[in-house]
Design a protein around this motif. Structure first.
Motif, PDB file in Angstrom:
ATOM      1  N   GLY A  88       0.789  -1.223   0.000  1.00 48.43           N
ATOM      2  CA  GLY A  88       0.000   0.000   0.000  1.00 48.43           C
ATOM      3  C   GLY A  88       0.823   1.277   0.000  1.00 48.43           C
ATOM      4  N   THR A  89       2.153   1.175  -0.131  1.00 47.76           N
ATOM      5  CA  THR A  89       3.010   2.363  -0.119  1.00 47.76           C
ATOM      6  C   THR A  89       4.015   2.247  -1.256  1.00 47.76           C
ATOM      7  OG1 THR A  89       4.716   1.424   1.329  1.00 47.76           O
ATOM      8  CG2 THR A  89       2.815   2.416   2.399  1.00 47.76           C
ATOM      9  N   THR A  90       4.786   3.313  -1.423  1.00 45.87           N
ATOM     10  CA  THR A  90       5.896   3.301  -2.390  1.00 45.87           C
ATOM     11  C   THR A  90       7.225   3.191  -1.660  1.00 45.87           C
ATOM     12  OG1 THR A  90       5.973   5.722  -2.380  1.00 45.87           O
ATOM     13  CG2 THR A  90       4.576   4.653  -4.040  1.00 45.87           C
ATOM     14  N   GLN A  91       7.189   2.789  -0.412  1.00 49.13           N
ATOM     15  CA  GLN A  91       8.397   2.681   0.397  1.00 49.13           C
ATOM     16  C   GLN A  91       8.940   1.251   0.340  1.00 49.13           C
ATOM     17  OE1 GLN A  91       7.407   3.965   4.325  1.00 49.13           O
ATOM     18  NE2 GLN A  91       6.899   6.049   3.728  1.00 49.13           N
ATOM     19  N   ASP A  92      10.253   1.145   0.442  1.00 52.45           N
ATOM     20  CA  ASP A  92      10.912  -0.162   0.439  1.00 52.45           C
ATOM     21  C   ASP A  92      11.532  -0.428   1.801  1.00 52.45           C
ATOM     22  OD1 ASP A  92      10.302  -0.997  -2.068  1.00 52.45           O
ATOM     23  OD2 ASP A  92      12.106  -0.190  -3.014  1.00 52.45           O
ATOM     24  N   HIS A  93      11.423  -1.672   2.219  1.00 55.18           N
ATOM     25  CA  HIS A  93      12.030  -2.113   3.481  1.00 55.18           C
ATOM     26  C   HIS A  93      13.262  -2.933   3.142  1.00 55.18           C
ATOM     27  CE1 HIS A  93      12.224  -2.888   7.718  1.00 55.18           C
ATOM     28  NE2 HIS A  93      12.229  -4.207   7.524  1.00 55.18           N
ATOM     29  N   LEU A  94      14.415  -2.494   3.633  1.00 56.97           N
ATOM     30  CA  LEU A  94      15.690  -3.152   3.340  1.00 56.97           C
ATOM     31  C   LEU A  94      16.174  -3.895   4.581  1.00 56.97           C
ATOM     32  CD1 LEU A  94      17.467  -0.168   1.544  1.00 56.97           C
ATOM     33  CD2 LEU A  94      15.921  -1.854   0.558  1.00 56.97           C
ATOM     34  N   PRO A 111      12.269   5.893   2.485  1.00 55.98           N
ATOM     35  CA  PRO A 111      11.035   6.682   2.273  1.00 55.98           C
ATOM     36  C   PRO A 111      10.567   6.650   0.827  1.00 55.98           C
ATOM     37  CG  PRO A 111      12.927   8.115   2.547  1.00 55.98           C
ATOM     38  CD  PRO A 111      13.412   6.736   2.828  1.00 55.98           C
ATOM     39  N   GLU A 112      11.425   6.267  -0.114  1.00 57.06           N
ATOM     40  CA  GLU A 112      11.040   6.176  -1.522  1.00 57.06           C
ATOM     41  C   GLU A 112      11.484   4.840  -2.068  1.00 57.06           C
ATOM     42  OE1 GLU A 112      13.156   9.029  -3.896  1.00 57.06           O
ATOM     43  OE2 GLU A 112      14.598   9.374  -2.291  1.00 57.06           O
ATOM     44  N   GLN A 113      10.933   4.495  -3.220  1.00 66.04           N
ATOM     45  CA  GLN A 113      11.199   3.181  -3.792  1.00 66.04           C
ATOM     46  C   GLN A 113      12.602   3.105  -4.366  1.00 66.04           C
ATOM     47  OE1 GLN A 113       8.391   2.038  -6.765  1.00 66.04           O
ATOM     48  NE2 GLN A 113       9.124  -0.060  -6.912  1.00 66.04           N
ATOM     49  N   VAL A 114      13.271   1.987  -4.088  1.00 67.97           N
ATOM     50  CA  VAL A 114      14.605   1.735  -4.633  1.00 67.97           C
ATOM     51  C   VAL A 114      14.426   0.992  -5.953  1.00 67.97           C
ATOM     52  CG1 VAL A 114      16.809   0.568  -4.256  1.00 67.97           C
ATOM     53  CG2 VAL A 114      15.640   1.644  -2.339  1.00 67.97           C
ATOM     54  N   VAL A 115      14.845   1.627  -7.071  1.00 73.91           N
ATOM     55  CA  VAL A 115      14.655   1.021  -8.387  1.00 73.91           C
ATOM     56  C   VAL A 115      15.839   0.151  -8.784  1.00 73.91           C
ATOM     57  CG1 VAL A 115      13.159   2.885  -9.138  1.00 73.91           C
ATOM     58  CG2 VAL A 115      15.609   3.062  -9.534  1.00 73.91           C
ATOM     59  N   PHE A 116      16.999   0.362  -8.159  1.00 77.40           N
ATOM     60  CA  PHE A 116      18.173  -0.468  -8.463  1.00 77.40           C
ATOM     61  C   PHE A 116      19.104  -0.414  -7.256  1.00 77.40           C
ATOM     62  CE2 PHE A 116      22.470  -1.211 -10.047  1.00 77.40           C
ATOM     63  CZ  PHE A 116      22.281  -2.353 -10.816  1.00 77.40           C
ATOM     64  N   TRP A 117      19.740  -1.538  -6.979  1.00 75.25           N
ATOM     65  CA  TRP A 117      20.721  -1.547  -5.901  1.00 75.25           C
ATOM     66  C   TRP A 117      21.794  -2.581  -6.211  1.00 75.25           C
ATOM     67  CZ3 TRP A 117      19.152  -4.369  -0.771  1.00 75.25           C
ATOM     68  CH2 TRP A 117      18.494  -5.558  -1.088  1.00 75.25           C
ATOM     69  N   LYS A 118      22.948  -2.402  -5.572  1.00 76.34           N
ATOM     70  CA  LYS A 118      24.091  -3.231  -5.914  1.00 76.34           C
ATOM     71  C   LYS A 118      25.139  -3.107  -4.810  1.00 76.34           C
ATOM     72  CE  LYS A 118      27.409  -4.079  -9.672  1.00 76.34           C
ATOM     73  NZ  LYS A 118      26.977  -5.458  -9.875  1.00 76.34           N
TER      74      LYS A 118
END
Length: 1752
Positions: A88-94, A111-118
């Motif tokens: 229900g949000t655009t937040q990502d949990h890492l 607080p915002e969506q992660v579109v790529f990570w490495k």
């Protein structure tokens, strides 16, 4: 180019499907590979999970049930990073987890969506959002840190990579986006380069980028380079470039020149673009990988193209650097994990040869230490050296690949250069260059160190060794040892020159380090020599060294006994003892000799040490008898006792009690058996009874359980030692319960005069025999009677005691016993004194002396028993006067008063202390009335009842019972079993109750009658009390009781009582009357008390007269009454009447029952009236819902429409469903339309056959279930147009597709279904199921369209399902095609072979069969082709040549009888040297008589049955075949058979060559004889020539002379003029032998002729050398024999010395040392060697190493 010669090697490291990864998850979003260690795959079916593949063991993947949007494995460690979007949000949990520790390291909510990570480093995660880039460290508790904002050129781009340089100062972000509108298929790449120091970004066009470090010549710091690849389109012109530039150039330092190169894409790859770039730091190569699988390789320094090739037929979406091998990993869409590595053997030759770039080849070889450029490097070095460019030459040599120039020759070349004045010597320049570049090898280190040592610059050596610049060697250590021992030791250690290291430690006296070092390097020094060396100067150090040796792994290298002897040779007793005590701690059986040895040594020299060793108990395997003797001689008697095992020895030693500690002796007895212990105890008592008694007593105390108490007692009794018995039993008494032991102790104590102990034991012990003890004490007549008093008092012998004391005139003890010991037994004493006729004055005095301490009851009993009760009158009166309240005193006094008749009634009524039962019992026989008085006073109910019954005193009994008011007493007297009950009841009714004025007594009596179930008697009683004017006539409870009793006992009186009585409980009595079924009486009671509801309930429930109830309701007109009537009518099924009654009662509470009853009775008109009334009183959904339903049932649809428009609380959905279920579709239609329930409305319209409206409603409902219902209804009604409209909305749902298909097919609507599916192909939401289902339908009903459909939509089909359909419908060609598409090559091959008429195609089958996994299919294919396509079988086998077992193929063809058919195949694979292939081909060649091919086959391929083939063809009719057989025999080493076969075929040359190759002299000489026998003189000469090294000269000459062939032998003799024959010239030897004496050749004697052919000087020299060598050998052998004898004698002497080295320390008691051997040095020596034996040209025989023979 062949793959083997390519500069880049590609191999398949893994396929993800092979480890269970579904192909649908092999995508860029599901697969991650951060390094060459791990692959991480995220699966979403059949369940959410994450698969971790460790590349070190890829076939063992780790699968964990984890739900996440992305998963990354750390490049180095087993740390997993997970990312998941919060619902229900655009937040990502890492989250970051450590898999090994099973712990969560960190977590953060972005607080915002992660579109790529490495993972950009092993400790840092790079996070890319839509707007910014963050870095998140896994260390500490830090949160992600923002690094920079994304540039505008990366907007709307898919991020595919993010990297940082090794310094983390430069960052690059890469993304891709669709191309320009004119060419959208060419993907556009964008890159953002960011400087952390400058905080600035630069936007560039690029598809892939990577960082690298490069060392520019002249710059001591590494330069940071970035390489990126671009592919752009400008005005239709495509430009592809590779750029390499330096970042952050250092001012004033040499910098890297920018490079660029073209990327050439073939025409077929015009739209391809780079997706990844990896840089090999090992080889400085750039790898550019494109999406379609192209690989470009460039040199980093020059950007020169090195190689290009396509490495994958499938698109590549992911790469990772393989740093360990200098390559990279790539993953394609098929799931192949490809590994690209540099082919070290071919890349340099490829660059120098194919590319003709010598400079690049040399640079590659130097950078990667690669082979292939050796010649170029050497040539260049020679050129530089010739040009005197020594510095450049030194640098080239230092960087030479694989160190090809770093050789002694190079050092020698530099050494040979003359040194110019004022210049650095070239050799030092060379070494300086090597030191700056790295480490010197062993030779270079030695040469440089030699220069430094000569110049005495030791500090340079130390610095170079500290910096690890020199390679240490033993020679280097020897060199440095001349100037510095410590530094030399370090070099020896690094060089692993173990002997030198051990010698150095020994010189430094660091012996402990020798062991440590030897263990580390696995070296075994001469430990015995080292130990002897240490012993000379440091005995304690030698002990420590020996102990360290004993603790070595694998055991001590020197025998413990040898080490001990070394210590003892120097009289180091203490050191030897210390060593042995330490090494013998494990107490092993194999150390028995050493244990004995250490004890012997110390018993002789230091007995106290031996005693301490034995006390510790650390040894158990030594010679115990020997040690026992030594201990006895040393005065260690306790140790001797512990070690002796024979009873005589023990008896001899044990009597020395003066020298043995008593406690130790006592402890020793504990080790003996019972018999031996008793024997030793007897000996001790015999020797010294008084002196040893204490020890014997102590032993008996300690070990009485083992020895037996009886045995100990007998021992003491045997010696009449009551004192010993007293002391022994005294310790054992407290733990024994044996009466005999207690008695013996008492007896012993009495006989030893221990009266106090006798008194104590008799007082405290509970286990002696009291009778026996009493008799003994009486017989003993002790002066002190206290022991006897104790026994008699404790065990009830008081009369005997009294009699004994009275008769013994011990009156004082009687008074003492009564007054002080036990006054409680005074009555027994008094009784016995009365029996003994003691004077009364003494008895009275005795009684008065005790007074209050005297127990009165037993005293009275004793006196009463003897009729002497009056004796106590004075005593009792005295007690009463003192205020005694003792019941026994007053009982006794009362008895005396009753007997004397002194006004007993006064005493019985006034005395409060006597016991009524006792006194009453005493009065019963004397006066019953006195007994009643006594019992009444004490409320003794049972006694009073019994005495009154017995004496007919019922009036007294009735009065007592009424007054007591006790329920239990009443129950007892009114019990039916009481035969006196009637008399009692009469007295109660007539006398007791009328006299009573107490309500409580009346109540108790009434309750008693009720409890006793005497209703008639109770009624009689109550009528007298209630109906007759008495004080209790108006009593409320009595009136209730009267009526209730009448209800129970006499119902006929109830109505009369109701009318006559007014003061009773009407409601309660009425309920009782109802329960008693007196309904009219109950109705009269309720009516009398105006309880109308209860009254009507009686009419309804009990009398069950509804009409009377209705009349009663009309009479009273109460709502509650009408409500009860209505409920009754409802229960009776009078629904209409009930509804009318409910309306009269205005009762809306029972609407649920009314609704249910009205529905059962179908009276909905009346129900509508009732519900309208209820709606006025309550707002209930049930009421409104039922009202609508009632309207529908009576078809008042208009009322329904009006009602639902009005405010209501009806549950319209439920009402609609109910109407639909009961087929009231018109009403349901109204409801569903009103509530907009389109799904139900559609179903309702279907029921009403209104299909168009149903479709419209279904469209509004947009529910799969609704669409299906309407669709199926339209199909059933053959409304196929409307059905197709519905069907198109259904089949887009995967789960419903199959149901629709089955429905159509079950009703035979095949064409309509196919039309529906074909229409569904064009839908936007068309899925795999539609394409698959259409394929299934084509397979079943339209076969001609199936193949076209499969080929068009093969990527969108569920192939397994379609495979099943094609298999069922037997469409074999299509089935094969599907198997191929699904990579099911095994099934494809099986299908082709099983259904070849339809499915077989040769080219296709060849492609299939090489890909199958089941190897059995290879051979099945061979059978298939053999049966159906034999002409193509060789083509098939050539394809399978690398996969099949050639032996099995040959067996198949042999069994089929078509071996010749596969001859081309066998020729092609014969190079594998397979036995079956070789034998098959040889068999064919034999059959074809092709001896050339056969010979060639035998030569090149030896793996076959050679002997079998030779035997087969040795009798062949062709000569060449037989020759081949002989050749085979020769190869197999069967020389005789080969020669025989050659001789048989007259192939003499072959025979001679065979004999020569055999090396067998006998064969060669036999062949010579054969030629002589056959008269083949030329062959004889040829054989001598060919086999000259095998044939002996004498044999050749003898045969030649005897057969007149000397002329034919001379070529052989001339060929070997100096060949040795026993060390001499052949001619001379034969001349000396005299064989040819008198022989002539052509008229000349042979000897002169032979001698003339040799040079005399040469002959002399040969003779001198021969005999001089023999003499030297004789002397040498003799000296060696003498040395061996002396060495052996010395060794025997040393052994004897070691065995006897401590013999002088031993006393005479020790066993004699072993005698030395009889053979000594002087007893015998070796025999002199025999003289040389000459004759027959034999040399003298040297003496052999015979051992000297000594005497025995």
């Amino acid at each position: 180019m062949a793959a083997a010669n390519a500069p880049i090697t590609m191999k398949e490291a893994l396929t993800l499907p092979s480890i269970g990864i579904n192909s649908q998850f092999i995508t860029f979003t599901n697969v991650t590979m951060e390094s060459d260690k791990y692959i991480c795959v995220r699966e979403t079916a059949p369940q959410n999970s994450v698969v971790i593949v460790d590349m070190s063991m890829p076939m063992q993947p780790l699968r964990r049930p984890i739900t996440a949007d992305s998963a990354l494995m750390n490049p180095n460690s087993r740390i997993l990073a997970l990312k998941a979007q919060l619902p229900g949000t655009t937040q990502d949990h890492l989250q970051i987890f450590n898999i090994e520790m099973k712990a969560k390291l960190k977590s953060h909510q972005m607080p915002e969506q992660v579109v790529f990570w490495k993972w950009i480093t092993p400790k840092m995660l790079g996070l890319v959002t839509q707007a910014s880039v963050y870095h998140w460290s896994i260390e500490g508790d830090s949160e992600p840190v923002k690094m920079f904002d994304r540039a505008a050129n990366l907007g709307n781009n898919q991020i595919i990579n993010y990297r940082c340089d090794p310094t983390e100062k430069w960052l690059v972000l890469v993304g891709i986006a669709p191309g320009s509108p004119e060419r959208p298929q060419l993907v556009k790449g964008s890159m953002q380069l960011f400087s952390v120091d400058q905080q600035r970004s630069q936007a560039l066009e690029a598809h892939a980028a990577a960082f690298a470090t490069f060392k520019v010549p002249g710059n001591d710091r590494d330069s940071i380079l970035i390489s990126f690849a671009t592919k752009t389109s400008n005005s239709g012109q495509i430009t592809s470039k590779l750029h390499v530039i330096e970042l952050g150039a250092q001012p004033g330092k040499p910098s890297f020149t920018k490079k660029q190169a073209d990327l050439f894409f073939p025409p077929d790859f015009a739209d391809d673009f780079p997706v990844a770039m990896q840089i090999s730091h090992q080889y400085s190569l750039i790898y550019v990988i494109t999406k379609l699988g192209l690989l470009f390789v460039y040199d980093l320094e020059t950007a020169t193209a090195v190689y290009r090739n396509r490495i994958s037929p499938d698109p590549i979406f992911l790469t990772a650097e393989a740093s360990s091998v200098g390559g990279f990993y790539a993953i394609n869409r098929r799931g192949q994990v490809l590994l690209a590595t540099v082919n070290e053997a071919t890349i340099v030759p490829f660059v120098s040869g194919q590319l003709n770039n010598l400079e690049l080849a040399v640079n590659l070889a130097k950078r990667g230490n690669l082979p292939g450029a050796e010649n170029l490097v050497v040539q260049r070095f020679q050129e530089l050296f010739a040009q005197t460019k020594y510095k450049e030459a030194a640098e080239l040599a230092a960087e030479s690949p694989q160190g090809i120039l770093r050789t002694p020759d190079t050092v020698a070349k530099f050494q040979s250069v003359p040194v110019q004045a004022g210049q650095t010597p070239p050799l030092l320049q060379y070494f300086g260059t090597l030191l700056t570049r790295g480490k010197l090898n062993a030779f270079e280190s030695l040469e440089l160190s030699r220069l430094v040592v000569n110049q005495n610059k030791k500090n340079l050596l130390e610095n170079w060794l500290a910096e690890d610049k020199l390679e240490c060697s033993e020679e280097l250590g020897d060199l440095v040892k001349t100037v510095d021992n410590d530094l030399a030791l370090k070099i020896y250690i690094k060089a692993r020159a173990t002997p030198k290291v051990v010698a150095a430690f020994a010189e430094r006296r660091e012996f402990d380090k020798i062991l440590i070092y030897s263990k580390q390097v696995g070296y075994s020094p001469d430990y015995l020599f080292l130990l002897q060396t240490i012993l000379r100067s440091d005995p304690q150090g030698a002990v420590n060294f020996a102990l360290m040796m004993s603790q070595m792994e694998g055991g001590c290298p020197v025998d413990y006994n040898t080490i001990t002897d070394l210590f003892l040779q120097r009289n180091l007793i203490r050191e030897a003892t210390a060593f042995l005590l330490d090494v013998l701690k494990p107490n092993l059986s194999e150390h028995a000799f050493l244990q004995t040895k250490v004890l012997e040594i110390n018993l002789v020299t230091f007995p106290n040490v031996a005693d301490a060793i034995l006390a510790n108990g650390m040894f158990s395997h030594y010679d115990r008898p020997r040690i026992a003797q030594l201990c006895e001689k040393a005065g260690l008697y306790v140790r001797a006792l512990q070690h002796y095992s024979e009873l005589p020895d023990l008896k001899r030693v044990i009597v020395n009690t003066h020298a043995i500690e008593p406690q130790s002796l006592v402890e020793f007895f504990g080790t003996l058996s019972r018999e031996w212990a008793l024997e030793c105890m007897k000996d001790l008592l015999l020797v010294n009874l008084r002196g040893n008694l204490q020890i014997i007593v102590q032993v008996a105390k300690e070990y009485c359980e083992q020895l037996g108490v009886d045995a100990c007692i007998k021992l003491f009794e045997q010696f009449k030692s009551y004192e010993g018995l007293y002391f022994f039993l005294g310790s054992y008494l407290s733990s024994s319960e044996d009466p005999d032991i207690h008695f013996k102790y008492i007896e012993a104590a009495a006989k030893t005069g221990q009266i106090k102990e006798v008194e104590r034991v008799t007082r405290e012990s509970n286990f002696y025999d009291p009778e026996k003890t009493k008799n003994f004490l009486m017989e003993a007549k002790l002066p002190d009677a206290r022991p006897l008093i104790n026994v008699c008092d404790r065990f009830g012998f008081v009369p005997d005691l009294t009699h004994y004391l009275y008769s013994s005139n011990m009156l004082r003890y009687i008074e003492g016993y009564v007054q002080k010991v036990n006054p409680g037994n005074a009555p027994l004493v008094v009784g016995q004194l009365l029996d003994d006729e003691c004077p009364e004055d003494f008895i009275k005095g005795l009684i008065l002396s005790v007074r209050s301490l005297l127990p009165v009851e037993p005293l009275v009993e004793e006196c009463e028993k003897r009729n002497r009760l009056r004796l106590l009158t004075q005593f009792l009166e005295h007690l009463v006067s003192e205020g005694s309240q003792d019941v026994h005193v007053h009982n006794a006094l009362g008895k005396i008063i009753i007997d004397s008749n002194n006004n007993p009634e006064h005493f019985l009524t006034t005395n409060p202390y006597y016991d009524s039962r006792v006194v009453g019992k005493y009065c019963e026989k004397r006066d019953p009335t006195l007994a009643v008085v006594a019992y009444r006073r004490g409320q003794c109910d049972d006694e009073l009842i019994n005495v009154t019954n017995k004496n007919s005193l019922f009036k007294l009994q009735a009065r007592y019972v009424v007054e007591r008011m006790d329920a239990d007493l009443w129950e007892k007297v009114l019990n039916p079993e009481n035969e006196y009950r009637r008399q009692l009841i009469d007295q109660v009714v007539s006398t007791a109750l009328p006299e009573s004025k107490s309500p409580e007594q009346v109540s108790a009596a009434v309750k008693a009658f009720m409890t006793a179930d005497l209703p008639h008697e109770l009624i009689e009683l109550l009528e007298k009390i209630v109906l007759q004017n008495s004080a209790f006539s108006g009593n409320f409870n009595l009136q209730n009781l009267l009526i209730l009793t009448a209800i129970k006992a006499d119902p006929s009186r109830v109505m009369d009582y109701i009318n006559r009585l007014d003061n009773f409980d009407g409601p309660a009595v009425g309920e009782v009357a109802v329960e008693a079924q007196l309904y009219e009486e109950a109705f009269a009671i309720f009516k009398k008390f105006n309880l109308n509801v209860q009254a009507v309930n009686v009419l309804l429930d009990s009398i069950q007269d509804i009409n009377r109830a209705v009349e009663f309701a009309f009479r009273v007109e109460e709502d509650a009454v009408w409500s009860q009537v209505a409920k009754a009518q409802l229960r009776e099924g009078l629904v209409s009447d009930a509804i009318e009654s409910f309306i009269r009662a205005d009762d809306a509470t029972q609407f649920l029952d009314v609704i249910r009853a009205a529905g059962d009775a179908d009276v909905y008109h009346d129900l509508v009236r009732y519900l309208l009334m209820v709606r006025q009183k309550a707002k209930e959904p049930k009421v409104d819902s039922e009202l609508i339903y009632a309207y529908a049932k009576i078809d008042r649809l208009g009322d329904i429409e009006e009602f639902i428009l009005m405010p209501n609380v009806a549950n319209l959905p439920n009402v609609g469903d109910r109407l639909y279920d009961e087929a009231l579709y018109e009403a349901a239609k109204i409801i569903f339309a009103f509530i907009s329930n389109w799904a139900k409305l559609a179903c309702t319209l279907v029921k009403l056959k209104q299909f168009q409206g149903a479709v419209d409603a279904a469209r509004k409902a947009n529910s799969s279930k609704t669409w299906k219902e309407v669709c199926f209804a339209c199909v059933d009604a053959e409304e196929f147009r409307l059905a197709q409209i519905c069907g198109l909305n259904i089949i887009v749902q995967v789960d419903d597709l199959e149901e629709v298909s089955e429905y159509y097919q079950n009703r035979g609507c095949f064409n309509e279904l196919i039309s529906l599916m074909e229409s569904g192909l064009g839908l936007e939401r068309a899925h795999m199921g539609i394409f698959t289902e259409l394929g299934v339908l084509y397979a079943r009903y339209r076969y001609e369209k199936l193949m076209e459909h499969i080929k068009l939509f093969s990527t969108r089909l569920n192939i397994p399902k379609l495979i099943r359909a094609c298999d069922e419908q037997q469409h074999w060609k299509e089935l094969t095609y599907l198997y191929i598409q699904y990579d099911e090559f095994d099934n494809a091959a099986t299908t082709v072979m099983n259904h070849s008429p339809d499915a077989w195609d040769h080219m296709q089958f060849k492609d299939i069969v090489v890909k199958v996994a089941n190897v059995e299919l290879y051979y099945k294919a061979v059978h298939f082709y053999l049966q159906e396509h034999p002409d193509l079988i060789n083509d098939l086998l050539n394809v399978l040549a690398l996969r099949v077992d050639h032996t099995r193929v040959v067996d198949i063809m042999r069994k089929a009888g078509h071996l010749r058919l596969v001859k081309p195949y066998m020729v092609a694979v014969q190079s594998n040297n397979v036995a079956a292939v070789n034998e098959a081909l040889n068999e064919i060649y034999v059959e074809e008589e092709d001896y050339d091919r056969l010979h060639e086959s035998i030569d090149l391929h030896d793996n076959f049955d050679q002997i079998g083939l030779a035997q087969k063809i040795e009798k062949h009719e062709l000569l060449e075949m037989r020759r081949v057989a002989a050749y085979i025999y020769k190869k197999a080493g069967r020389w005789k058979q080969s020669i025989a076969l050659s001789k048989k075929d007259n192939l003499y040359k072959d025979a001679m060559e065979t004999a020569s190759q055999s090396g067998d002299r006998e064969l060669a000489e036999e062949l010579l004889v054969y030629f002589i026998e056959q008269g083949k003189k030329e062959c004889f000469a040829s054989c001598l020539f060919v086999c000259y090294d095998l044939i002996r000269v004498d044999v050749a000459l003898e045969l030649a002379w005897m057969n007149n062939m000397i002329d034919f032998a001379f070529p052989y003799l001339l060929q070997r003029p100096l060949c040795a024959y026993d060390g001499r010239c052949a001619v001379v030897a034969f001349a000396e032998s005299g064989i040819f004496t008198g022989c002539m050749i052509d008229g000349q004697y042979l000897i002169p002729l032979l001698l003339a052919s040799c040079d005399l000087a040469e002959l002399s020299l040969l003779f001198i050398r021969e005999y001089t060598g023999k003499v030297d050998e004789l002397i040498k052998d003799k000296l060696e024999a003498i040395s061996e004898v002396k060495a052996k004698e010395n060794e025997e002497k040393d052994i004897m010395k070691q065995q006897n080295m401590y013999a002088q320390l031993l006393p005479l008691a020790l066993p004699a040392p072993p005698m030395p051997g009889m053979g000594g040095a002087g007893m015998g020596g070796g025999f002199a060697p025999p003289p040389p034996m000459g004759g027959m040209g034999m040399p003298p025989m040297p003496p052999f190493g015979m051992p000297p023979m000594g005497s025995y």
